[in-house]
Design a protein around this motif. Structure first.
Motif, PDB file in Angstrom:
ATOM      1  N   ASP A  87       0.831  -1.204   0.000  1.00 49.63           N
ATOM      2  CA  ASP A  87       0.000   0.000   0.000  1.00 49.63           C
ATOM      3  C   ASP A  87       0.867   1.256   0.000  1.00 49.63           C
ATOM      4  O   ASP A  87       0.618   2.199  -0.748  1.00 49.63           O
ATOM      5  N   GLU A  88       1.886   1.266   0.858  1.00 48.02           N
ATOM      6  CA  GLU A  88       2.778   2.430   0.938  1.00 48.02           C
ATOM      7  C   GLU A  88       3.508   2.642  -0.387  1.00 48.02           C
ATOM      8  O   GLU A  88       3.647   3.771  -0.856  1.00 48.02           O
ATOM      9  N   ALA A  89       3.970   1.566  -1.001  1.00 44.62           N
ATOM     10  CA  ALA A  89       4.667   1.671  -2.282  1.00 44.62           C
ATOM     11  C   ALA A  89       3.736   2.205  -3.364  1.00 44.62           C
ATOM     12  O   ALA A  89       4.117   3.092  -4.143  1.00 44.62           O
ATOM     13  N   ALA A  90       2.505   1.688  -3.422  1.00 45.88           N
ATOM     14  CA  ALA A  90       1.537   2.159  -4.416  1.00 45.88           C
ATOM     15  C   ALA A  90       1.242   3.640  -4.205  1.00 45.88           C
ATOM     16  O   ALA A  90       1.157   4.410  -5.170  1.00 45.88           O
ATOM     17  N   ASP A  91       1.102   4.057  -2.957  1.00 46.18           N
ATOM     18  CA  ASP A  91       0.852   5.469  -2.662  1.00 46.18           C
ATOM     19  C   ASP A  91       2.017   6.346  -3.120  1.00 46.18           C
ATOM     20  O   ASP A  91       1.809   7.412  -3.701  1.00 46.18           O
ATOM     21  N   LEU A  92       3.249   5.904  -2.847  1.00 47.38           N
ATOM     22  CA  LEU A  92       4.430   6.664  -3.275  1.00 47.38           C
ATOM     23  C   LEU A  92       4.509   6.769  -4.794  1.00 47.38           C
ATOM     24  O   LEU A  92       4.811   7.830  -5.340  1.00 47.38           O
ATOM     25  N   MET A  93       4.241   5.654  -5.473  1.00 47.49           N
ATOM     26  CA  MET A  93       4.286   5.661  -6.933  1.00 47.49           C
ATOM     27  C   MET A  93       3.253   6.625  -7.503  1.00 47.49           C
ATOM     28  O   MET A  93       3.549   7.376  -8.428  1.00 47.49           O
ATOM     29  N   ALA A  94       2.059   6.610  -6.933  1.00 46.33           N
ATOM     30  CA  ALA A  94       1.005   7.509  -7.410  1.00 46.33           C
ATOM     31  C   ALA A  94       1.362   8.964  -7.117  1.00 46.33           C
ATOM     32  O   ALA A  94       1.267   9.825  -7.992  1.00 46.33           O
ATOM     33  N   LYS A  95       1.800   9.234  -5.912  1.00 40.05           N
ATOM     34  CA  LYS A  95       2.125  10.601  -5.501  1.00 40.05           C
ATOM     35  C   LYS A  95       3.233  11.201  -6.352  1.00 40.05           C
ATOM     36  O   LYS A  95       3.187  12.362  -6.736  1.00 40.05           O
ATOM     37  N   HIS A  96       4.263  10.399  -6.651  1.00 37.90           N
ATOM     38  CA  HIS A  96       5.427  10.895  -7.390  1.00 37.90           C
ATOM     39  C   HIS A  96       5.382  10.572  -8.882  1.00 37.90           C
ATOM     40  O   HIS A  96       6.315  10.886  -9.619  1.00 37.90           O
ATOM     41  N   LYS A  97       4.288   9.920  -9.309  1.00 34.08           N
ATOM     42  CA  LYS A  97       4.082   9.563 -10.712  1.00 34.08           C
ATOM     43  C   LYS A  97       5.267   8.780 -11.297  1.00 34.08           C
ATOM     44  O   LYS A  97       5.824   9.121 -12.336  1.00 34.08           O
ATOM     45  N   ILE A  98       5.629   7.724 -10.596  1.00 35.63           N
ATOM     46  CA  ILE A  98       6.714   6.854 -11.048  1.00 35.63           C
ATOM     47  C   ILE A  98       6.228   5.414 -11.107  1.00 35.63           C
ATOM     48  O   ILE A  98       5.301   5.029 -10.398  1.00 35.63           O
ATOM     49  N   ARG A  99       6.848   4.638 -11.969  1.00 34.38           N
ATOM     50  CA  ARG A  99       6.427   3.253 -12.191  1.00 34.38           C
ATOM     51  C   ARG A  99       7.335   2.224 -11.530  1.00 34.38           C
ATOM     52  O   ARG A  99       6.983   1.057 -11.436  1.00 34.38           O
ATOM     53  N   ARG A 100       8.535   2.660 -11.092  1.00 34.35           N
ATOM     54  CA  ARG A 100       9.485   1.713 -10.511  1.00 34.35           C
ATOM     55  C   ARG A 100      10.178   2.343  -9.313  1.00 34.35           C
ATOM     56  O   ARG A 100      10.498   3.535  -9.328  1.00 34.35           O
ATOM     57  N   LEU A 101      10.437   1.526  -8.299  1.00 31.64           N
ATOM     58  CA  LEU A 101      11.140   1.989  -7.101  1.00 31.64           C
ATOM     59  C   LEU A 101      12.275   1.029  -6.762  1.00 31.64           C
ATOM     60  O   LEU A 101      12.043  -0.175  -6.594  1.00 31.64           O
ATOM     61  N   PRO A 102      13.502   1.546  -6.643  1.00 32.30           N
ATOM     62  CA  PRO A 102      14.588   0.697  -6.147  1.00 32.30           C
ATOM     63  C   PRO A 102      14.350   0.389  -4.667  1.00 32.30           C
ATOM     64  O   PRO A 102      13.866   1.237  -3.914  1.00 32.30           O
ATOM     65  N   VAL A 103      14.679  -0.821  -4.280  1.00 32.04           N
ATOM     66  CA  VAL A 103      14.540  -1.249  -2.892  1.00 32.04           C
ATOM     67  C   VAL A 103      15.949  -1.291  -2.303  1.00 32.04           C
ATOM     68  O   VAL A 103      16.821  -2.002  -2.812  1.00 32.04           O
TER      69      VAL A 103
END
Length: 140
Positions: A87-103
């Motif tokens: 949920d947190e990752a999906a929220d971050l992706m939506a907020k920042h308009k990005i499709r990928r996040l490095p872990v």
């Protein structure tokens, strides 16, 4: 209990270094059918190059295939920890308009999560779909 990113991230993931060039990254993207390559020094994340970076910062700016990765990579990356919830990752992706996040864990790259990774779990299809709609809303 909420599912964490560690459960769906790609790991190990394809990476490159500052010694690589734009052409080599394009070949890696084609070979592995990916559009995002983290740039590392050892296992420390220092940037990333997307397929869009290759086009916009590379070829459209008339850089040759031998151009250093450093000329086209993004360095101010948003990252998440492996224990981040979906949920947190999906929220971050939506907020920042990005499709990928490095872990990243302790400064080291441990994986990559893409918006599609969130959609693989039935419980998160709605969240991933909502995030993707939000991300894609302003893309032309």
């Amino acid at each position: 209990m909420h599912k964490t990113i560690k459960e769906v991230m790609s790991s190990p993931c394809i990476t490159a270094t500052l010694q690589d060039n734009v052409y080599e990254l394009a070949v890696l993207m084609k070979k592995h059918d990916i559009g995002f390559i983290p740039i590392v020094e050892g296992s420390k994340l220092i940037g990333a190059v997307t397929d869009r970076d290759l086009v916009v910062r590379g070829y459209a700016d008339k850089h040759s295939g031998s151009t250093a990765v450093e000329k086209v990579m993004t360095t101010d990356l948003l990252t998440i920890a492996p224990d981040t919830t979906m949920d947190e990752a999906a929220d971050l992706m939506a907020k920042h308009k990005i499709r990928r996040l490095p872990v990243v864990e302790n400064g080291e790259l441990v994986g990559v999560v893409a918006i599609g990774d969130l959609a693989v779990r039935d419980a998160f299809i709605h969240e991933a779909g909502a995030a993707l709609n939000e991300i894609s809303e302003h893309v032309h």
